[in-house]
Design a protein around this motif. Structure first.
Motif: not given
Lengths: 506, 372
Positions: A45, A48, A67, A258-259, A261, A263, B70, B73-74, B77-79
């Protein structure tokens, strides 16, 4: 290009992990010179951001806000974005002639027309923030329970440590000799016992939950009254609000958005990034983009003769060189039987006179790095990343249903030159081509002819798949310390073509 | 953990409860999961949506779980999972292939730092602050009953039957088929939705009446369920009221939900029986069906009168209501456990996993000396 988006993928490359993917889905790690794909890189990540307001949220803030974006809301009914609507209402005291009408705001979904007024959320005087938040009704009780469990586990841990400590003591203390401890002495004198400063009070036990004989009563009116499905929330609507799971639509509340990300992808073998986006949420550019599409020659199917089982037919493939360097393409069998097989044959080539010196453009975009170089001293070992675990590549399972007559000669692909489109000065480029192999050539592209023979035992309608190993010369612009010259490698890539189905005889 | 994550801030640990139908996920120390999502993935190549539990073998499951985690998490959860601890809430009766593959995916593909697996029945009691109860988990694939006594799951008294949400869905689809054409093409989530919004569990007195041939009782009103804006699914009152009846009807082995509970109590030591009967906890999404709990209680009392359970000498049943919605009680327990130091003391680290290349498990005699 559109073929890569809509599919079907007719040309696939074998990633180093054993999966077959179109070239647009692959990365090429310049440091270990291997193809990588989304499956075998390490995703991380990066940053955000809120997809609606394009606001960048630092990770600490995102964590604090669970988040979710503080300002944007999703519709609880259909999950689309909610818009803020302004309305004018009369002044607070209508008697006052000077009073100006006030502006109030409410939330409205432009998709399903749900509005915050439907559920009785009062209109707000300010457009941002200040929307009422809801609390979990059990929060206080649960907090108490968590504290209790924390206390219990901590006490257990301390007990364990105490036990270990007691075992270690080997010296006789003063109290052992006299048989009197400080607290005993205090008691004897009549002073109150002071608790040990390190000894924590016993964890407070909150009262246990009490079971009841009654359970939720059955709603009798359900048996006689027809229900209106429009008033009952759907399963999805309930699960969008996991904390409350309302059963009726009048209890739906707007959801903070919800935000999302950005990557970055990291090669697992050498820990270098293969893709890293720019931090700004509005930017779609990359800081690092080692996509295979920009490094590995692209293979497309030009045309193929009707496929018949056991009959030889012609396959025309178009190769294009995406790099700034001239390359030579050689065909090798898919699975070489000789012991010379090595997935990577890193052998430095001596630049011969065929390659004009002007072709070697050294681009020092990145600081030189060596695979075996020591990590920076700034990174303490305990703080730096732990090395990745490499997963054993899986065997390629694709069945090959046609034989390729591999040409013995190789051919040259010129470097990519965007200006060549407008250059009319002939297409031969003074290259002596094997006319049996190369059919057509223009700037960095070439069409070559291969003879293929679908297997004898194929039936009409069976898929024909051919494959070969394409060896091309890859010029690595990351220069090593000892030699300033760009290094040239022979890179092998397994390419599979899905040619279509067997047709009947003429 | 990398330095830039911040040292002083409280650590966030992902807590996941991978159910057969829905996955509950959130962070430790919080009071509700952040998301409840369907346990399914849409595969990139074929655009096919597959449930996690539809795996054919271990390799297939590995790929499904890689895809699914995947997404977790992405997207949710965004971690970055690398070098982070993870808590999994899992049934004690979870298939070995599932938990081993899950551990393999987490450790070797996502390279997590440590994994804490907590048994779902046990941790369901954490939000209640009690340590003895009979936990009845009515999930998607099956209903499992495990008594917890003084903080220990009494495994020899476990009961499990495939009487749960999936069976209701299949029944509902079958019944709807008689009054609607092309119902077999309707997606699973629509059937789920019809079940949740239209169906309920009728009280016992009506159920008995319906079984009689000369019943004068009228069923509840029929419903029309709108589908896709143009179509309508007719849901007759009879189906709405009786679709979940089979949960309480004894099968050929004389087994149903109520007998499972009583059988389980029977297998426990005499001294604990009354205490268990007076501490029953219902968890799992299916118990949220309207009227389920009321009917469940009625059925327990009815079974108590039969000769099979005479020796139980029970007079009353008492039920707990957890400070949560029933479908995430087990998750909440995991989140409470995760907030304590247990995470550091009891979790399986990466070093241990790669040394042993398997998870400790209760049926394994190497880990559990209590099995004879």
């Amino acid at each position: 290009m559109s073929n890569y988006i809509t599919g079907p993928d007719v040309v696939k490359y074998a990633c180093s992990c054993g999966l077959l993917k179109p070239i647009t889905r692959l990365y090429f790690c310049r440091h270990c010179l291997e193809l990588r794909c989304g499956f075998c890189v390490c995703h991380e990540v990066d940053s955000n951001y809120c997809g609606k307001c394009c606001e960048n949220l630092p990770s600490a803030e995102a964590r604090l806000k669970k988040n979710r974006c503080g300002d944007c809301y999703d519709c609880p009914s259909c999950k689309q974005n909610l818009s803020k609507r302004a309305a004018t209402v009369g002044p607070k005291n209508p008697e006052d002639p000077k009073a100006t009408p006030r502006k109030v705001y409410y939330l409205l979904c432009l998709n399903c027309r749900w509005s915050s007024r439907d559920v009785g959320i009062p209109d707000q005087a300010a457009a941002t923030g200040s929307w009422p938040e809801r609390e979990n009704v059990h929060a206080a009780r649960l907090q108490e329970i968590i504290e209790m469990y924390k206390g219990i586990v901590l006490a257990e841990k301390q007990q364990k440590m105490e036990k270990d400590k007691k075992k270690q003591r080997r010296f006789m203390t003063f109290t052992d000799r006299t048989g009197i401890t400080a607290s005993m002495l205090r008691k004897r004198i009549g002073l109150p016992d002071i608790p040990h400063p390190l000894l924590k009070p016993k964890p407070k036990e909150p009262e246990e939950a009490v079971a009841k004989e009654e359970v939720e009563e059955f709603p009798e009116e359900l048996l006689t009254k027809p229900i209106n499905l429009n008033e009952i929330t759907t399963l999805e609507q309930r699960l969008n609000l996991p904390e409350w799971q309302p059963t009726t639509v009048d209890k739906l509340f707007p959801i903070h958005k919800q935000v999302s990300v950005k990557r970055s992808q990291r090669c697992r073998a050498c820990e270098h990034n293969v893709s890293k986006p720019e931090y700004s949420p509005t930017s779609i550019k990359f800081k690092i983009q080692l996509f295979a599409f920009y490094h590995i020659p692209e293979v497309r199917i030009f045309t193929v003769e009707p496929l018949r089982a056991g009959k030889q037919c012609e396959l025309l493939l178009k190769f294009s060189n995406p790099t700034q360097h001239q390359t030579v393409i050689t065909f090798l069998p898919l699975f070489p039987s000789e012991d010379s097989f090595a997935s990577k044959e890193i052998k430095e080539l001596v630049p011969d006179e065929e390659v004009p010196s002007r072709e070697i453009v050294i681009e020092e975009k990145q600081p030189p790095s060596l695979p075996g170089s020591q990590p920076s001293s700034l990174l303490h070992t305990s703080l730096s990343r732990t090395p990745s675990i490499t997963v054993k590549p899986r065997p390629i399972k694709q069945a090959i249903t046609a034989n390729v007559e591999l040409p013995t000669s190789n051919f040259v692909l010129l470097p990519r030159d965007d200006a060549a489109e407008f250059d009319d000065s002939g297409d031969t480029h003074n290259i002596q081509d094997d006319t049996k192999l190369v059919v057509w050539r223009k700037s960095n592209k070439a069409v070559i002819r291969l003879n293929i023979t679908p297997l004898e035992n194929l039936n009409i309608g069976d898929e024909v798949v051919v494959g070969f190993t394409m060896q091309h010369i890859y010029v690595n612009t990351i220069t090593a310390v000892e030699s300033k010259e760009p290094q040239r490698y022979n890179n092998n890539v397994k390419v599979f073509q899905y040619l279509g189905k067997i047709v009947g005889s003429e | 953990m990398p330095l830039y994550e911040g040292i002083g801030t409280e650590k966030l640990t992902v807590v996941m409860d991978l159910g057969a139908a829905f996955t509950k996920l959130g962070f430790s120390g919080e009071f509700a999961p952040r998301h409840i999502i369907r346990s399914e993935v849409t595969l990139k190549g074929s655009n096919l949506t597959r449930e996690i539990y539809s795996y054919v073998n271990g390799d297939d499951l590995y790929d499904l779980l890689v895809e699914f985690l995947h997404m977790i998490f992405f997207k949710y959860v965004l971690l970055s999972p690398k070098d982070k601890p993870v808590i999994i809430v899992e049934s004690l009766l979870c298939p070995t292939i599932f938990r081993e593959t899950l551990a393999k995916v987490l450790f070797s593909h996502y390279e997590i730092y440590s994994l804490l697996i907590v048994p779902s029945h046990l941790v369901s009691l954490a939000p209640l602050a009690i340590n003895t109860a009979l936990v009845v988990d009515v999930g998607y694939l099956e209903t499992t009953v495990i008594p917890i006594c003084h903080g220990l799951p009494v495994l020899h008294a476990w009961q499990a039957l495939p009487l749960a949400s999936q069976a209701i869905n299949n029944k509902l689809r079958k019944h709807l088929h008689s009054c609607n054409i092309k119902i077999s093409e309707v997606k699973q989530n629509i059937i789920d939705d019809i079940k949740v919004r239209c169906c309920f569990v009728t009280p016992q007195r009506r159920a008995i009446q319906f079984l009689k041939s000369n019943s004068q009782l009228n069923y509840c009103p029929d419903l029309q369920y709108p589908l896709g804006g143009t179509k309508i699914i007719n849901v007759p009152g009879k189906i709405r009221e009786t679709v979940a009846e089979f949960l309480f009807e004894e099968d050929n082995d004389h087994q149903c939900l109520s007998t499972m509970v009583l059988d389980s109590i029977l297998k426990v030591n005499v001294d604990l029986r009354v205490k268990l009967a007076e501490n029953i906890l219902l968890t799992g999404g299916t118990v949220m069906l309207t009227g389920f709990k009321a009917r469940f209680k009625e059925e327990l009392y009815k079974q108590l009168n039969s000769s099979r359970y005479e020796k139980l000498k029970l007079s009353k049943f008492m039920f707990h209501s957890a400070p949560s919605k029933d479908n995430y009680t087990a998750w909440l327990g995991g989140a409470i456990y995760g907030a304590t130091e247990v995470l550091g003391m009891k979790s399986i680290t990466r070093e241990y996993y790669f040394k042993e290349s398997r998870l400790p498990d209760w049926p394994n005699m190497k880990d559990n000396s209590r099995i004879q």
